[in-house]
Design an enzyme around this catalytic site. Structure first.
Site, short mmCIF file in Angstrom:
data_model
loop_
_atom_site.label_atom_id
_atom_site.label_comp_id
_atom_site.label_asym_id
_atom_site.label_seq_id
_atom_site.Cartn_x
_atom_site.Cartn_y
_atom_site.Cartn_z
N GLU A 92 0.81 -1.21 0.00
CA GLU A 92 0.00 0.00 0.00
C GLU A 92 0.84 1.26 0.00
O GLU A 92 1.95 1.27 0.52
CB GLU A 92 -0.84 0.06 1.28
CG GLU A 92 -1.75 -1.10 1.44
CD GLU A 92 -2.30 -1.17 2.85
OE1 GLU A 92 -3.14 -2.02 3.09
OE2 GLU A 92 -1.88 -0.35 3.70
N CYS A 105 3.16 8.38 1.42
CA CYS A 105 3.70 7.44 2.39
C CYS A 105 3.89 6.12 1.66
O CYS A 105 2.93 5.58 1.10
CB CYS A 105 2.67 7.31 3.51
SG CYS A 105 3.10 6.05 4.67
N CYS A 112 5.87 -7.36 7.19
CA CYS A 112 7.01 -6.98 8.02
C CYS A 112 7.29 -8.10 9.00
O CYS A 112 6.37 -8.74 9.50
CB CYS A 112 6.70 -5.69 8.79
SG CYS A 112 8.09 -5.11 9.80
N CYS A 116 5.69 -5.80 15.71
CA CYS A 116 5.31 -4.87 16.79
C CYS A 116 3.84 -5.13 17.14
O CYS A 116 3.01 -5.31 16.25
CB CYS A 116 5.51 -3.43 16.36
SG CYS A 116 7.21 -3.08 15.88
N CYS A 119 0.84 -3.02 15.67
CA CYS A 119 0.87 -2.72 14.23
C CYS A 119 0.22 -3.82 13.41
O CYS A 119 0.55 -5.00 13.53
CB CYS A 119 2.32 -2.52 13.78
SG CYS A 119 2.49 -2.30 12.01
N CYS A 333 -1.53 1.58 7.46
CA CYS A 333 -0.75 0.59 6.74
C CYS A 333 -1.17 -0.80 7.14
O CYS A 333 -1.38 -1.08 8.30
CB CYS A 333 0.75 0.79 6.94
SG CYS A 333 1.30 0.52 8.61
#
Ligand code: SAH
Ligand code: SF4
Length: 352
Positions: A92, A105, A112, A116, A119, A333
């Site tokens: 994205e 952005c 990922c 975290c 997130c 995100c």
């Protein structure tokens, strides 16, 4: 011969490639100009190149590394792009209008690996690193879609950890900031990282882009709980690397701090944060947690956010509260890609 992703090439690499096809080096400069200044979407538009050379390019290279799969626009004008990669993965980008500023952005990885806890991208897991072309093409394609509005600022705050994909990201930054490429000033490019320390040092030596560190906790015990990566790169070492970071004159490091209700938003923790940042050329972005379904965290009340900010300001620390943008389209995100990949939705992204 397998077609090459043409936006993977730096300017000198493009020159050698073009020479390998039997063309003169200035053809590479023409191609580069078509790609990044004219931002063409097909070789047919490059009428300064001969028809036979255009044909060669058509078969020997891939111009667009991404395809727009979906665009959502929020009430506040924030536009969120879901891109499909050539292998079927999704990433994205978000365009945040705040005239005269238009901030893009962008993502550096599909998913990922760092997990975290707050997130959504982290919850998706890691798919793969993006190529330079896939990073750069987010800017080209969103700029095409944005029409007359020139994108003025760029942040690496989409999916992924940019310093975990260092080489491709640095090459992309070079094209993005090349005066003959996408021509962004370094001052308008910001890389956000959790702080992969060896690559943080490399970045300091190799590129003067703005640096944002995702801190989110004033002590390492809490930080390790929220961000497992802190076990590999402990907070004291990260702060040491920040103190040594070669900042240009008058520049500061931005520290991002997501406020999570009852977790890291106490005034005592604000005072600890002041101590932690003592002697660092720092400013703080306070980001009220962007809540998403299924998350274990909550957004603190405005009162608590303001009280936290006041402690920092009284200690002469610049602290800005970041407003959330594009809430009605989940301009966060991970959310669209989560839907595309059939994973549960969770993450979120906000204003630069
Ligand atoms: N991996 C890099 C860059 C991408 S994340 C990093 O973590 O810095 C960009 C920013 O969005 C980070 O500061 C991240 O912590 C923040 N973020 C992630 N989820 C969020 C949420 N639910 N609410 C608010 N900010 C969030
Ligand atoms: Fe990865 Fe950044 Fe999300 Fe952490 S906050 S999981 S590093 S994208």
């Amino acid at each position: 011969m397998k077609p090459v992703l043409i936006k993977n090439f730096s300017a000198p690499e493009l020159e050698s490639w073009v020479q390998g096809l039997g063309e003169r080096p200035f053809r590479a400069r023409q191609i580069y100009r078509n790609l990044y200044v004219r931002n063409v979407s097909s070789w047919g538009e490059c009428t300064d190149l001969s028809r036979s050379f255009r044909n060669q390019l058509e078969y020997g290279s891939i111009l667009d590394a991404l395809a727009i799969a979906r665009v959502d626009e929020a009430g506040d004008g924030t536009r969120k792009y879901l891109f499909r990669l050539n292998d079927g993965n999704h990433i994205e980008s978000v365009l945040i209008p705040d005239p005269p500023r238009y901030t893009i952005c962008i993502s550096s990885q599909a998913g990922c690996a760092l997990g975290c806890r707050f997130c959504l991208t982290g919850g998706l897991g890691f798919k793969r690193n993006l190529d330079t072309a896939e990073i750069v093409d987010q800017v080209c394609q969103v700029q095409r879609d944005a029409g007359p509005h020139r994108i003025t600022n760029l942040v690496f705050m989409g999916m992924g950890e940019p310093l975990a994909n260092y080489d491709a990201v640095l090459r992309a930054i070079r094209i993005i900031t090349d005066p003959n490429g996408l021509a962004f000033s370094h001052r308008r490019v910001t890389l956000s990282t959790v702080g992969i320390i060896p690559n943080l040092r490399r970045l300091g030596a190799e590129s003067p882009v703005n640096l944002a560190i995702s801190l989110h906790a004033p002590d390492d015990t809490l930080r390790r709980e929220l961000m497992p990566v802190s076990s590999a790169y402990p907070l004291p070492e990260l702060m040491h690397a920040c103190r040594e970071y070669p900042l240009p004159p008058r520049k500061r490091i931005t520290f991002e701090y997501i406020l999570l209700d009852g977790v890291n938003d106490d005034k005592r923790q604000a005072r600890e944060l002041v101590r932690l940042l003592h002697g660092v050329r720092a400013k703080v972005n306070l980001i009220p947690f962007n809540a998403h379904a299924g998350s274990e965290f909550r957004t603190p009340s405005e009162e608590k956010v303001l009280a936290f900010q006041e402690v920092l300001q009284k200690a002469q620390l610049t602290a800005i509260i970041r407003k959330s943008r594009g809430d009605d389209i989940s301009a966060a995100c991970g959310q669209l890609a989560a839907i595309a990949n059939n994973a549960p939705c969770t993450a979120s992204l906000r204003d630069d």
